[in-house]
Design a protein around this motif. Structure first.
Motif, PDB file in Angstrom:
ATOM      1  N   LEU A   1       0.803  -1.036   0.001  1.00  0.00           N
ATOM      2  CA  LEU A   1      -0.085   0.052   0.069  1.00  0.00           C
ATOM      3  C   LEU A   1       0.915   1.270   0.042  1.00  0.00           C
ATOM      4  N   VAL A   2       1.897   1.239   0.816  1.00  0.00           N
ATOM      5  CA  VAL A   2       2.870   2.286   0.793  1.00  0.00           C
ATOM      6  C   VAL A   2       3.497   2.467  -0.458  1.00  0.00           C
ATOM      7  N   LEU A   3       3.994   1.564  -1.400  1.00  0.00           N
ATOM      8  CA  LEU A   3       4.577   1.525  -2.482  1.00  0.00           C
ATOM      9  C   LEU A   3       3.635   2.185  -3.433  1.00  0.00           C
ATOM     10  N   VAL A   4       2.167   1.758  -3.325  1.00  0.00           N
ATOM     11  CA  VAL A   4       1.279   2.259  -4.197  1.00  0.00           C
ATOM     12  C   VAL A   4       1.121   3.924  -4.053  1.00  0.00           C
ATOM     13  N   ALA A   5       0.899   4.502  -2.792  1.00  0.00           N
ATOM     14  CA  ALA A   5       1.033   5.638  -2.648  1.00  0.00           C
ATOM     15  C   ALA A   5       2.095   6.511  -3.120  1.00  0.00           C
ATOM     16  N   LEU A   6       3.521   5.769  -2.765  1.00  0.00           N
ATOM     17  CA  LEU A   6       4.337   6.526  -3.489  1.00  0.00           C
ATOM     18  C   LEU A   6       4.448   6.587  -4.848  1.00  0.00           C
ATOM     19  N   LEU A   7       4.059   5.807  -5.422  1.00  0.00           N
ATOM     20  CA  LEU A   7       4.103   5.715  -7.030  1.00  0.00           C
ATOM     21  C   LEU A   7       2.916   6.487  -7.594  1.00  0.00           C
ATOM     22  N   PHE A   8       1.766   6.816  -6.771  1.00  0.00           N
ATOM     23  CA  PHE A   8       1.046   7.836  -6.821  1.00  0.00           C
ATOM     24  C   PHE A   8       1.561   9.255  -6.822  1.00  0.00           C
ATOM     25  N   SER A   9       2.290   9.518  -6.020  1.00  0.00           N
ATOM     26  CA  SER A   9       2.810  10.919  -5.827  1.00  0.00           C
ATOM     27  C   SER A   9       3.845  11.073  -6.971  1.00  0.00           C
ATOM     28  N   LYS A  10       4.567  10.022  -7.275  1.00  0.00           N
ATOM     29  CA  LYS A  10       5.484  10.246  -8.524  1.00  0.00           C
ATOM     30  C   LYS A  10       4.723  10.401  -9.845  1.00  0.00           C
ATOM     31  N   GLN A  11       3.866   9.508 -10.058  1.00  0.00           N
ATOM     32  CA  GLN A  11       3.287   9.418 -11.300  1.00  0.00           C
ATOM     33  C   GLN A  11       2.165  10.392 -11.444  1.00  0.00           C
ATOM     34  N   LEU A  12       1.523  10.951 -10.481  1.00  0.00           N
ATOM     35  CA  LEU A  12       0.652  11.978 -10.760  1.00  0.00           C
ATOM     36  C   LEU A  12       1.205  13.237 -11.148  1.00  0.00           C
ATOM     37  N   TYR A  13       2.416  13.467 -10.657  1.00  0.00           N
ATOM     38  CA  TYR A  13       3.117  14.684 -10.754  1.00  0.00           C
ATOM     39  C   TYR A  13       3.862  14.632 -12.147  1.00  0.00           C
ATOM     40  N   VAL A  14       4.326  13.419 -12.676  1.00  0.00           N
ATOM     41  CA  VAL A  14       4.635  13.309 -13.930  1.00  0.00           C
ATOM     42  C   VAL A  14       3.796  13.441 -15.048  1.00  0.00           C
ATOM     43  N   SER A  15       2.350  12.959 -14.708  1.00  0.00           N
ATOM     44  CA  SER A  15       1.377  13.056 -15.556  1.00  0.00           C
ATOM     45  C   SER A  15       0.833  14.419 -15.691  1.00  0.00           C
ATOM     46  N   SER A  16       1.074  15.281 -14.715  1.00  0.00           N
ATOM     47  CA  SER A  16       0.676  16.670 -14.740  1.00  0.00           C
ATOM     48  C   SER A  16       1.526  17.396 -15.717  1.00  0.00           C
ATOM     49  N   LEU A  17       2.768  17.243 -15.658  1.00  0.00           N
ATOM     50  CA  LEU A  17       3.718  17.569 -16.651  1.00  0.00           C
ATOM     51  C   LEU A  17       3.527  17.119 -18.282  1.00  0.00           C
ATOM     52  N   SER A  18       3.279  15.739 -18.412  1.00  0.00           N
ATOM     53  CA  SER A  18       3.324  15.195 -19.356  1.00  0.00           C
ATOM     54  C   SER A  18       2.053  15.769 -20.438  1.00  0.00           C
ATOM     55  N   SER A  19       0.895  15.808 -19.482  1.00  0.00           N
ATOM     56  CA  SER A  19      -0.398  16.132 -20.210  1.00  0.00           C
ATOM     57  C   SER A  19      -0.716  17.814 -20.307  1.00  0.00           C
ATOM     58  N   TYR A  20      -0.007  18.472 -19.491  1.00  0.00           N
ATOM     59  CA  TYR A  20      -0.416  20.015 -19.469  1.00  0.00           C
ATOM     60  C   TYR A  20       0.861  20.909 -19.325  1.00  0.00           C
ATOM     61  N   TYR A  21       2.122  20.357 -19.546  1.00  0.00           N
ATOM     62  CA  TYR A  21       3.196  21.269 -19.430  1.00  0.00           C
ATOM     63  C   TYR A  21       3.056  21.949 -20.720  1.00  0.00           C
ATOM     64  N   ILE A  22       2.731  21.350 -21.732  1.00  0.00           N
ATOM     65  CA  ILE A  22       2.729  22.513 -23.082  1.00  0.00           C
ATOM     66  C   ILE A  22       1.906  23.519 -22.979  1.00  0.00           C
ATOM     67  N   PHE A  23       0.496  23.390 -22.166  1.00  0.00           N
ATOM     68  CA  PHE A  23      -0.482  24.513 -22.062  1.00  0.00           C
ATOM     69  C   PHE A  23       0.107  25.470 -21.175  1.00  0.00           C
ATOM     70  N   TYR A  24       0.844  24.895 -20.228  1.00  0.00           N
ATOM     71  CA  TYR A  24       1.362  25.744 -18.986  1.00  0.00           C
ATOM     72  C   TYR A  24       2.509  26.868 -19.742  1.00  0.00           C
ATOM     73  N   LEU A  25       3.123  26.302 -20.593  1.00  0.00           N
ATOM     74  CA  LEU A  25       4.219  27.235 -21.121  1.00  0.00           C
ATOM     75  C   LEU A  25       3.749  28.105 -22.239  1.00  0.00           C
ATOM     76  N   ILE A  26       2.891  27.716 -22.931  1.00  0.00           N
ATOM     77  CA  ILE A  26       1.885  28.388 -23.745  1.00  0.00           C
ATOM     78  C   ILE A  26       1.365  29.588 -23.332  1.00  0.00           C
ATOM     79  N   ASP A  27       0.620  29.165 -22.010  1.00  0.00           N
ATOM     80  CA  ASP A  27      -0.260  30.246 -21.500  1.00  0.00           C
ATOM     81  C   ASP A  27       0.590  31.509 -20.635  1.00  0.00           C
ATOM     82  N   ARG A  28       1.567  30.949 -19.850  1.00  0.00           N
ATOM     83  CA  ARG A  28       2.205  31.548 -19.155  1.00  0.00           C
ATOM     84  C   ARG A  28       3.472  32.490 -19.961  1.00  0.00           C
ATOM     85  N   PHE A  29       4.242  31.907 -20.877  1.00  0.00           N
ATOM     86  CA  PHE A  29       5.340  32.244 -21.576  1.00  0.00           C
ATOM     87  C   PHE A  29       4.987  32.702 -22.909  1.00  0.00           C
TER      88      PHE A  29
END
Length: 416
Positions: A239-267
């Motif tokens: 269960l702990v390993l799943v939670a750790l993978l949660f923290s890692k994968q959700l953050y990476v997913s946030s960049l993989s899916s929306y980093y392009i839009f973040y850079l376009i909108d902000r810069f």
């Protein structure tokens, strides 16, 4: 690890156990480098095709007037099939290995890409994404078992080689999208079906190597180490390993899916420039994924898990407030550090439950995909109601979940 894993006819319904060799025998035999290279290359091809989906989001958004929530649903459709089916595939192949299932599963990705290139309705896009996810569900559990089987006892190294192919493939998606899909349009996605065909050929050859390993005689039962943690501690650790993978994968997913839009909108950068910045992050992610496994073999996986997740926290907290160049530098640091934990988490979980490599690999790869997909949908809806910048301010705290690593048990010395 490169002793044959074999099953007789009367035991085809029993778990397929990959029996570990002694350290001396593993050192003498060494990894099967050609097999590791082949399975890593296949992972590269597989994840290159998968990453195209996220990389063409700006095109799909503009062409079909999609909002961020609908973009998130495409990611969810792709990753939900992988998340739902990977543990099922792993459980089945633990009982009855399917050496040619990898090549057959890749055919689903082949047809999914062709459908995505010709899709002109939102529902068809979702179906195409789901087909690519289905190919991933079949690929990951059994390929992770093959990587361990070919490791020669260097489990972290083998898992890192396997992960390197996938991470580097993921990083190539934005570059290929910028060079091919953006200039030539949605229909050019069909060209990448040739990559799927190449992957089918490579995986068929790997299946021919794998098949003799499971056919000759009955496998021996894995005996529990006297110092191994209790079943209750194993359950807590998983269960702990799943939670750790949660923290890692959700953050990476946030960049993989929306980093392009973040850079376009902000810069105000162009779509192609934003895809290059995304490639820089994903390339760093690939390097980190390769380094983490050997470090876990040498210093212990628990230490690597601690450093990898918590070590990224200062950089993730700084990213929402950085300028364009500083954002690129921080994204490299985040990618290098946070991705180095993946191999250690997967191998740690496999060593906690040594008789269920396929199921455990499927669960953890599936959880990773599922968290990424569900998280992308939730973050997309949050971005619609707030802003992309606010999403990254919230996600910046995700690595703090790494504190849960204190609950991981100490494994016997032969399985660190």
């Amino acid at each position: 690890m490169n002793k044959p894993v074999v099953v007789s006819e009367e035991t085809l319904t029993e778990p397929v156990v990959v029996a570990d060799v002694t350290p001396a025998a593993a050192k003498a035999a060494g990894p099967a480098y050609i097999v590791l290279a082949g399975i890593s290359f296949s992972h590269f091809l597989n994840d290159t095709m998968q990453s195209l989906i996220a990389s063409v989001y700006p095109i799909l958004k503009d062409t079909y007037a999609l909002d961020f929530a609908q973009i998130g649903m495409i990611t969810l459709a792709f990753q939900f099939t992988a998340s739902l089916l990977q543990p099922v595939v792993g459980h089945y192949t633990d009982k009855k290995a399917q050496p040619y299932s990898l090549a057959i599963g890749m055919a689903s990705t082949f047809f999914g890409l062709l459908l995505l290139s010709a899709a002109h309705q939102y529902l068809v896009i979702l179906v195409a994404a789901a087909l690519v996810g289905l190919g991933s569900a079949v690929f990951h559990p059994e390929s992770a078992r093959i990587a361990r089987l070919a490791s020669g006892g260097r489990y972290g190294f083998a898992q890192s080689v396997f992960q390197l192919g996938g991470s580097f493939g993921t990083s190539m998606g934005p570059v290929l999208a910028a060079l091919i899909v953006v200039p030539f349009g949605q229909g050019s996605i069909a060209w990448f079906s040739s990559i799927a065909f190449l992957a089918i050929l490579v995986l068929w050859r790997i299946g021919r190597w794998y098949a003799p390993q499971i056919k000759a005689k009955k496998t021996a039962t894995v005996q529990a180490h006297p110092d191994a943690p209790s079943s209750r501690r194993v359950a807590v650790a998983l269960l702990v390993l799943v939670a750790l993978l949660f923290s890692k994968q959700l953050y990476v997913s946030s960049l993989s899916s929306y980093y392009i839009f973040y850079l376009i909108d902000r810069f105000g950068v162009s779509t192609q420039a934003a895809q290059i910045y995304l490639f820089i992050f994903l390339a760093a992610n690939a390097v980190g994924a390769f380094v983490g496994g050997p470090l876990g073999d040498r210093f212990g996986r628990k230490i690597v898990i601690w450093i990898s997740i918590l070590g990224a926290l200062p950089f993730t907290l700084a990213l929402p407030y950085a300028g364009l160049v500083a954002s690129a530098v921080l994204s490299v640091a985040i990618g290098l550090i946070i991705s180095s934990t993946t191999s250690s988490i997967i191998v740690f979980a496999q060593e906690l439950v040594p008789h269920r490599f396929g199921m455990i690999s499927g669960v953890f790869f599936g959880v990773a995909f599922g968290i990424g997909g569900l998280g992308a949908a939730v973050l997309g809806a949050l971005a619609d109601h707030t802003s992309i910048e606010f999403v990254y301010q919230v996600c910046a705290w995700l690595p703090a979940i790494g504190l849960l690593a204190v609950f991981l048990p100490k494994l016997p010395r032969h399985a660190r």
